[in-house]
Design a protein around this motif. Structure first.
Motif: not given
Ligand code: SAH
Ligand code: SF4
Ligand code: F3S
Length: 468
Positions: A22-25, A107-112
């Motif tokens: 997900c993070l990569e995408a 909180r992964l989705s906040e990284i980008p």
């Protein structure tokens, strides 16, 4: 602007693999590319696991080794995610002060967005806990929170015209409410949250339309997906049935299932849904009722055995795997031998076995009767030797038989392909690279403890390409 490169290292469970995807995408959507090595990266992200002490130490070791890269390239952004980030938080900075980001899995989705606005001279950012849900739970539907705030579905729909892997993971629920006495996961991944059914189905269809022919639905306890507590597992049965109807999906799997939450309707799907593979991972943990109770597993040996019988009745070809812990605090030699006995009774196809490891916050951490490291190792070696024989015997029984193999990679030897049977056995065989991502019919020739050697059948054509 110069394109920036991302390098992700994933430790731990399949849910971490999914999160990394997900993070990569999401990063690709923002124009990032994948670096070929750590040396060529502008942002290195370690997605970490804390399930046992050793797993957590491994991460610290890796971070320490990255210091040299950071010295060479001060603009490099270093981030830690996953369960070690959640567990250690700011404390990680004491051991690894050259870190820029520590972000827990919630909180992964906040990284980008964070990374885009971060420069390596800024003070480190530490985020933990669960991101607020994007949409409030509709009031008419009681039950556990539906987690739609974790990831951006558009990541999967628009931006990723790239082919998806042959087999993809798909997280359908996060967190865990079970609090097994030894386990740190509920403290790090938060309470159970199920993703909305339509969101999961849309993502599943998208993955299949991009070429995945195998899907594995993921959660710490997938059986309690949705409102299982209220509807006895029906939500998961319904989801699995719907996913299995996706055209061109050849294989469907799920993991993990808690034995205490296994409804008859789910047992009945094995052997009935054509794409549902004949393999189930059903964590046992221990063979002694006293230890199972102390672990807080909420089933006993007989209930586990009845479930195995029901499953084998529904699907005689079902392969079973399990997780076992040796040396739980207070485990006697006799109790340990009950675990060995149960392995001999059930005859699992394969197992994952672990020495009990103290984890912070857990109930078992403060229990008396800790077992010495040497003794835990002795028990583990004994148990693994017993299982090795069982696995090998199961493999030997396949010699001469024909199996459907989904080709997913190359074997170690030149010209060799590698893939898995529906019951998750690893098979290597010589064949053309054009079979990649396709089903092949393979005759088993040789059996080894972890894999099989086969020969592509010449008498039967391999299954046709079934991709879009
Ligand atoms: N949710 C899954 C698995 C979670 S972790 C389940 O319910 O089974 C994967 C495995 O790690 C567990 O099944 C258990 O066997 C093992 N494990 C978890 N905590 C552990 C600990 N403290 N020490 C040793 N093994 C552990
Ligand atoms: Fe850990 Fe038990 Fe939850 Fe599995 S079910 S994640 S072992 S607490
Ligand atoms: Fe490890 Fe966390 Fe998964 S502790 S096993 S990465 S949920």
């Amino acid at each position: 602007m110069k394109t920036r490169n991302l390098y992700i290292v994933t430790y731990g469970c399949q849910m971490n693999v999914y999160d990394s995807t997900c993070l990569e995408a999401s990063m690709r959507k923002r124009g990032w590319n994948l670096a070929e090595s750590q040396e060529g990266a502008d942002f290195i992200f370690l997605n970490t696991c804390s399930i046992r002490e050793k797993a957590a130490r491994r991460v610290i070791g890796h971070l320490k080794r990255l210091k040299a890269l950071k010295l060479k390239n001060p603009a490099l952004i270093l981030g830690v995610g996953g369960c070690v980030a959640e567990q250690e938080g700011r404390k990680l900075l004491d051991e690894v002060p050259w870190l820029n980001l520590v972000v827990g899995p919630g909180r992964l989705s906040e990284i980008p967005l964070l990374v885009e606005n971060l420069t390596s001279d800024m003070p480190p950012i530490v985020l933990s806990g669960q991101a607020p849900l994007a949409q409030p739970e509709p009031p008419a539907q009681p039950g556990p929170a539906l987690d739609s705030g974790q990831r951006d579905l558009s990541d999967f729909e628009e931006i990723d015209p790239r082919p998806a892997p042959i087999g993809s993971f798909l997280t359908i629920m996060t967190g865990c409410d079970n609090y097994c006495a030894y386990c740190v996961v509920p403290y790090l991944r938060g309470p159970e949250r199920s993703r909305p059914r339509e969101e999961v189905l849309a993502e599943a269809r998208n993955l299949v339309s991009r070429g995945s022919v195998e899907l594995t639905l993921l959660g710490q306890n997938v059986n309690s997906y949705g409102r299982a507590g209220h509807r006895g597992g029906e939500d998961f049965v319904d989801l699995l049935t719907e996913v299995s109807k996706i055209p061109n999906l050849l294989r469907l799997r799920f993991t993990t299932s808690h034995p205490k939450d296994f409804p008859p309707a789910l047992v009945g799907l094995f052997g009935k849904l054509p794409s549902l593979c004949e393999h189930l991972h059903l964590p046992l943990q221990a063979g002694s009722d006293r230890i199972l109770a102390a672990m807080g597993r909420r089933y006993d040996k007989n209930r586990y055995l009845s479930l195995v019988s029901a499953l084998r009745e529904a699907c005689p070809d079902l392969a079973l795997s399990t997780d076992v812990i040796v040396g739980f605090p207070g485990e006697t030699e006799e109790e340990f031998l009950q675990t060995v006995d149960l392995l001999e009774t059930v005859r699992f196809d394969f197992i994952f076995s672990f020495k009990y490891s103290d984890r912070p916050m857990t109930k078992a951490n403060s229990l008396p009767g800790k077992i010495e490291e040497n003794e835990k190792q002795r028990r583990l070696t004994h148990l693994q030797a017993v299982q090795k024989t069982i696995t090998l015997e199961k493999h030997q029984a396949l010699i001469g038989q024909s199996r459907e193999v989904l080709v997913e990679g190359f074997g170690r030897k030149a010209g060799q392909l590698s893939g898995r049977t529906r019951d998750l056995k690893l098979v290597n065989f010589d064949g053309p690279a054009s079979l990649m991502g396709r089903l092949a019919t393979v005759t088993i020739l040789e059996a080894w403890p972890v894999s099989l050697i086969g020969q592509l059948s010449s008498d039967r054509p391999s299954a046709p390409q079934n991709l879009n």
